[in-house]
Design an enzyme around this catalytic site. Structure first.
Site, mmCIF file in Angstrom:
data_model
loop_
_atom_site.group_PDB
_atom_site.id
_atom_site.type_symbol
_atom_site.label_atom_id
_atom_site.label_comp_id
_atom_site.label_asym_id
_atom_site.label_seq_id
_atom_site.Cartn_x
_atom_site.Cartn_y
_atom_site.Cartn_z
ATOM 1 N N LYS A 61 -16.663 22.879 50.571
ATOM 2 C CA LYS A 61 -16.656 21.497 51.112
ATOM 3 C C LYS A 61 -17.017 21.812 52.719
ATOM 4 C CE LYS A 61 -13.287 17.386 51.327
ATOM 5 N NZ LYS A 61 -12.057 17.023 50.921
ATOM 6 N N LEU B 153 -12.711 11.815 56.244
ATOM 7 C CA LEU B 153 -12.024 12.431 55.105
ATOM 8 C C LEU B 153 -10.994 11.542 54.492
ATOM 9 C CD1 LEU B 153 -10.991 16.017 56.362
ATOM 10 C CD2 LEU B 153 -12.714 15.473 54.831
ATOM 11 N N SER C 262 -12.161 12.749 48.819
ATOM 12 C CA SER C 262 -13.016 13.001 49.612
ATOM 13 C C SER C 262 -14.098 14.296 49.676
ATOM 14 C CB SER C 262 -12.282 13.512 51.057
ATOM 15 O OG SER C 262 -11.622 14.509 50.916
ATOM 16 N N SER C 263 -13.718 14.916 48.362
ATOM 17 C CA SER C 263 -14.633 16.301 47.943
ATOM 18 C C SER C 263 -15.663 15.877 47.113
ATOM 19 C CB SER C 263 -13.457 17.304 47.123
ATOM 20 O OG SER C 263 -12.469 17.638 47.998
ATOM 21 N N ILE D 286 -5.611 15.441 49.880
ATOM 22 C CA ILE D 286 -4.252 15.025 50.758
ATOM 23 C C ILE D 286 -4.130 13.332 50.109
ATOM 24 C CG2 ILE D 286 -5.503 13.475 52.459
ATOM 25 C CD1 ILE D 286 -3.511 14.571 54.722
ATOM 26 N N GLY D 287 -4.816 13.157 49.229
ATOM 27 C CA GLY D 287 -4.273 11.769 48.366
ATOM 28 C C GLY D 287 -5.117 11.681 47.164
ATOM 29 N N GLY D 288 -5.702 12.807 46.833
ATOM 30 C CA GLY D 288 -6.639 12.571 45.612
ATOM 31 C C GLY D 288 -8.023 13.192 45.678
ATOM 32 N N SER D 289 -8.066 13.772 46.753
ATOM 33 C CA SER D 289 -9.467 14.316 47.219
ATOM 34 C C SER D 289 -10.115 15.254 46.264
ATOM 35 C CB SER D 289 -9.464 14.604 48.777
ATOM 36 O OG SER D 289 -9.031 13.480 49.322
#
Length: 575
Positions: free
Chosen positions: A139, A188, A214-215, A235-238
């Site tokens: 990433k 992000l 985000s990934s 950080i939240g499901g990325s």
């Protein structure tokens, strides 16, 4: 006369001030455009040079069977490389060629790392590494020497990293070859994958859908066949959301299990919701092999803040029956029909295999999403995030999300008060965007997060469960919805807050029946967010469906073992 002169001077001063502001704005816009142009030129040049290198290699090595190489799993590939049946050169150029083709369709890469071609000359010195000769995608926010970590934010451009991140150093030590960097959303903190520098990444199964974020660049590239192993952040499901959207596997370890040195967040210092780096791949064994490779003495030496816990293969290979908690609905976001069906089908397979399944319900979701997750993530009222976005355009996928962040505190509070009787969930989130207000309040917020973790662990143990099966957001969204419905990631963000390891396994595809049932979707609150979620996932027939597997913190190997169990049972059921 004096009054007239004063008025004239005031007018001139105001006009002069306006001109100064205008010139500064124009100058700032011009600088941003120049930065974007340089970044795009660097990307285009790397892609062109990579194409030329691939062409030269193919001409000089006409017998290389790239099609066969691309079909091998990671474990098969490493075996053939170790036995000398394949060369690192053949493998790298095969994947580089495929990546270039996938990128043309999906726009998932920010640049090809041409240093990978030089690494081929020295990779033999790491022949004993667990990932010897394996091309790995990373990433864009993982530091790679002499390359930017922009996080999709213009202010971060033209600031090349001075050295590789710890994870990149460890990958190289284990014989892996980082060969491409992948796209992410602006700043992000969004689960789409678009930014003003590199543009929108699309889904490998349907280009009219997003890859997630985000990934998302990783998800698209691996899902499209251009990489077989990548490193993302979450950080939240990325990691988990792109894995779900793109039909691959992704794993978010316990935060702190892998080094974060050299991983660039959009802003530092936020402690309520920890971020994790983790692997993304086609299958669970690849995730486990990557974790085994990274959890080595070299990483523990480079970053002494990481606990020296090697990968426990005994736990991963264990076959003892598990007591598994399960849930279809967290009470905050009603799952789409395919999300719920995925959990039901996997539950039945697990029961048939001899595991015990017990109902589980997460605690206080309506309170912890706004008060602990959002208020922790944006404790400063989102001031730092907004500062990072200055000096350039805001991406359309992020615009609806950040628009209210800029409201003054009194307006956020007023909107929250007015919405409370009609849209309580939206109201609570507006209130959370005010931040915590003071240092003592921040400490209270941190204490509340700690209390919630201990409360959840006690609840987990009272249910006597080893692991948890639950939905993951899906299927892949239509464009421009991710920034409008942050609530829909409640299924993933919870485990960042709790710092529990969690991973995603693809188990099915959306059916015509799922689409028909979606027409009757109402949602838990029947508010504007529920309506938007229904619109976001519509038209998903044929797209991947995944489930999420969770374990208690530091039980990463058990989580992966559970994921492997799910993967195997689903495979067997399809034979």
């Amino acid at each position: 006369m004096i009054n007239w002169t004063a008025a004239l001077l005031t007018g001139v001063a105001c006009f002069g001030g306006y001109l100064i502001v205008l010139v500064k704005k124009i100058n700032s816009h011009r600088k941003a455009e120049e930065k974007i142009k340089r970044a795009r030129n660097r990307r285009d040049e790397s892609l062109q040079r990579a194409e030329q290198a691939v062409l030269r290699y193919k001409e000089s090595h006409p017998t290389t069977d790239s099609a066969l190489i691309l079909t091998l799993s990671l474990s098969e590939l490493t075996q053939q490389l170790n036995k000398g049946l394949l060369s690192p050169e053949d493998v790298l150029y095969s994947y580089m060629e495929k990546t270039l083709a996938v990128n043309k369709k999906l726009n998932c890469c920010t640049e090809v790392l041409l240093e990978s071609l030089d690494q081929l000359k020295t990779v033999g010195s790491n022949k004993d590494g667990l990932l010897y000769g394996v091309p790995v995608s990373i990433k864009e926010n993982l530091a790679f020497k002499n390359h930017d970590c922009s996080c999709g934010v213009i202010i971060n451009l033209d600031q090349p990293a001075e050295k590789d991140s710890v994870l990149v150093q460890v990958l190289k030590k284990q014989g892996a070859i980082p060969f491409v960097r992948t796209n992410l959303p602006q700043a992000l903190l969004n689960y789409d994958c678009s930014n003003p520098i590199y543009g929108q990444t699309v889904n490998p199964h349907n280009p009219q859908k997003t890859s997630g974020g985000s990934s998302g660049g990783e998800g698209a590239l691996i899902g499209g066949g251009g990489s077989l192993l990548g490193i993302g952040t979450d950080i939240g499901g990325s990691i988990r959301i792109p894995a779900s959207f793109c039909g691959i596997c992704g794993f978010k370890p316990t935060a702190g299990r892998l080094s974060l040195q050299g991983l660039r967040p959009v802003y530092r210092g936020q402690k309520s919701v920890p971020s994790s780096a983790g692997p993304m791949a086609r299958d669970v064994d690849s995730l486990a092999l990557c974790m085994q490779a990274l959890l080595c003495d070299h990483m523990f030496s480079l970053d002494p803040t990481v606990p020296p816990l090697p990968f426990n293969m005994e736990i991963y290979r264990s076959s003892r029956p598990l007591r598994i908690g399960y849930l279809e609905n967290d009470g905050y976001t009603q799952p789409s029909p395919s999300m719920a069906r995925g959990v039901r089908e996997v539950k039945a397979l697990l029961e048939q295999a001899g595991h015990t399944l017990v109902p589980y319900c997460p605690l206080k979701m309506d309170q912890i999403i706004p008060e602990l997750f959002l208020k922790g993530l944006f404790a400063d009222g989102a001031t730092t995030l907004l500062q990072k976005l200055k000096g350039g355009p805001v991406d359309p996928c992020l615009e609806p999300q950040v628009f209210p962040y800029g409201f003054p505190k009194w307006l956020k509070k007023t909107i929250s008060f007015l919405l409370k009787p009609v849209f309580p969930r939206v109201s609570a989130n507006f209130g959370a965007l005010c931040g915590v207000g003071s240092v003592p309040e921040l400490w209270k917020q941190h204490a509340a997060v700690e209390d919630y973790i201990h409360e959840t662990i006690a609840h987990w143990r009272s249910c006597k469960i080893d692991v948890l099966l639950c939905p993951v957001t899906g299927p892949a969204y239509n464009f421009l919805y991710c920034g409008k419905i942050l609530n829909a990631v409640s299924y993933t963000m919870l485990y960042n807050l709790l710092n529990f390891p969690a991973g995603v396994v693809t188990v099915s595809t959306v059916t015509a029946k799922d689409e028909e049932e979606l027409k009757h979707y109402k949602g838990c609150y029947q508010d504007m967010w529920d309506k938007l979620f229904k619109e976001a996932v519509a038209g998903g027939e044929g797209l991947p469906v995944a489930v999420q597997c969770v374990a208690l913190l530091w039980q990463d190997e058990l989580c992966l073992r559970f994921m492997k169990e799910v993967e195997q049972l689903v495979k067997e059921s399809k034979k």
